[in-house]
Design an enzyme around this catalytic site. Sequence first.
Site, mmCIF file in Angstrom:
data_model
loop_
_atom_site.group_PDB
_atom_site.id
_atom_site.type_symbol
_atom_site.label_atom_id
_atom_site.label_comp_id
_atom_site.label_asym_id
_atom_site.label_seq_id
_atom_site.Cartn_x
_atom_site.Cartn_y
_atom_site.Cartn_z
ATOM 1 N N SER A 1 -7.856 -5.172 -4.750
ATOM 2 C CA SER A 1 -8.960 -5.714 -3.945
ATOM 3 C C SER A 1 -10.287 -5.587 -4.688
ATOM 4 C CB SER A 1 -9.042 -4.965 -2.617
ATOM 5 O OG SER A 1 -9.576 -3.661 -2.809
ATOM 6 N N ASP B 1 0.832 -1.205 0.000
ATOM 7 C CA ASP B 1 0.000 0.000 0.000
ATOM 8 C C ASP B 1 0.867 1.256 0.000
ATOM 9 O OD1 ASP B 1 -2.402 1.403 0.060
ATOM 10 O OD2 ASP B 1 -2.487 1.430 2.252
ATOM 11 N N ASN C 1 -11.247 -2.109 -4.707
ATOM 12 C CA ASN C 1 -10.499 -1.187 -5.569
ATOM 13 C C ASN C 1 -11.232 -0.912 -6.888
ATOM 14 O OD1 ASN C 1 -7.248 -2.476 -4.509
ATOM 15 N ND2 ASN C 1 -8.352 -0.683 -3.778
HETATM 16 C C1 IPE Z 1 -5.489 -2.479 0.165
HETATM 17 O O1 IPE Z 1 -5.137 -1.165 -0.036
HETATM 18 C C2 IPE Z 1 -5.566 -3.198 -1.149
HETATM 19 C C3 IPE Z 1 -4.293 -3.455 -1.808
HETATM 20 C C4 IPE Z 1 -3.130 -3.191 -1.310
HETATM 21 C C5 IPE Z 1 -4.378 -4.065 -3.097
HETATM 22 P P1 IPE Z 1 -6.238 -0.026 -0.177
HETATM 23 O O2 IPE Z 1 -5.501 1.228 -0.446
HETATM 24 O O3 IPE Z 1 -7.279 -0.412 -1.135
HETATM 25 O O4 IPE Z 1 -6.881 -0.010 1.287
HETATM 26 P P2 IPE Z 1 -7.723 1.106 2.038
HETATM 27 O O5 IPE Z 1 -8.773 1.597 1.096
HETATM 28 O O6 IPE Z 1 -6.773 2.191 2.422
HETATM 29 O O7 IPE Z 1 -8.265 0.415 3.251
HETATM 30 C C1 IPE Z 2 -1.613 0.187 -3.280
HETATM 31 O O1 IPE Z 2 -1.403 1.539 -3.344
HETATM 32 C C2 IPE Z 2 -1.940 -0.435 -4.609
HETATM 33 C C3 IPE Z 2 -3.371 -0.739 -4.768
HETATM 34 C C4 IPE Z 2 -4.294 -0.660 -3.845
HETATM 35 C C5 IPE Z 2 -3.779 -1.176 -6.086
HETATM 36 P P1 IPE Z 2 -2.597 2.577 -3.356
HETATM 37 O O2 IPE Z 2 -3.020 2.788 -4.752
HETATM 38 O O3 IPE Z 2 -3.686 2.185 -2.434
HETATM 39 O O4 IPE Z 2 -1.875 3.888 -2.820
HETATM 40 P P2 IPE Z 2 -2.397 4.870 -1.705
HETATM 41 O O5 IPE Z 2 -2.753 4.063 -0.505
HETATM 42 O O6 IPE Z 2 -3.572 5.577 -2.289
HETATM 43 O O7 IPE Z 2 -1.243 5.766 -1.447
HETATM 44 MG MG MG Z 3 -4.034 2.503 -0.442
#
Ligand code: IPE
Ligand code: IPE
Ligand code: MG
Length: 242
Positions: A77, A32, A80
């Site tokens: 996820s 993340d 997502n």
């Molecule tokens: C969790 O990260 C999903 C992945 C790392 C693929 P998110 O960025 O989606 O999680 P939240 O929304 O902050 O809980």
């Molecule tokens: C994790 O990074 C990758 C995915 C969830 C696909 P994020 O895209 O959630 O990055 P932040 O949390 O917004 O910085």
């Molecule tokens: Mg994230």
Amino acid sequence: MRRKAKQTETEEAGIREVVEKSGLRHIAFIMDGNGRWAKAKGMPREFGHIAGAGVMKKIVRYCRDIGIKYYTIYAFSTENMKRPQHEIEAIFTLLLKTVNEAMDEENVEFRFIGDIDALGEKIASKCHELEEKKAGGAVRLNIAFNYGGRDEIVRSVNRLIAEGRTEVTEQDISDHTDTRDCPDPDLIIRTGNEMRLSNFLLWQSAYSELYFSDRMWPDFTTEDVDQAVREFAKRTRRWGGV
Ligand code: IPE
Ligand code: IPE
Ligand code: MG
């Protein structure tokens, strides 16, 4: 230069021993922070995903080298899907490209976990093709793609219903999850300075050790893996006993 390489080799041997003695078999990563990392640099979120994909390849190779037999990476996820279409498409393209490139890594068997079939025929067949291309490796990498822990439990129960079951045990559910041929994760590492599971491996994480890093995923290094592994080795796991 030579000296440094030698020192690194010793360190890697040291961490391999820690992995072996600690009984660490399965590490799961919640990668993340890609978006925030890019934003801090004044760049679009996709830039963070590109950097994150490079780190993913590096970490996969390192985990294999230090003797981890199973690893799972949370790449996308079910929730997502709420993101803008252009970001979703960028992540999908990048993910399939990265997995294809990581195929060159010897002895790593790949499996997608999550509801791949819901992504449509084109993506699903590409995923299955990638899985078959690299079957039978010594270590196992699961990529969680369109994955949700709750969704996985529901799909597991539905598989049991389809088999005609009217009553199930915990073991039955475990045996029908997407990770049914892997041990539960011993250690779950989340980067990005958030202390939550975000629907990751809900069934399998019952007794996982959790490790949170304030680094954004593109800044995560092999030294950070070492630190998490050493911390894991110090934990006392009781599984409810004394
Ligand atoms: C969790 O990260 C999903 C992945 C790392 C693929 P998110 O960025 O989606 O999680 P939240 O929304 O902050 O809980
Ligand atoms: C994790 O990074 C990758 C995915 C969830 C696909 P994020 O895209 O959630 O990055 P932040 O949390 O917004 O910085
Ligand atoms: Mg994230």
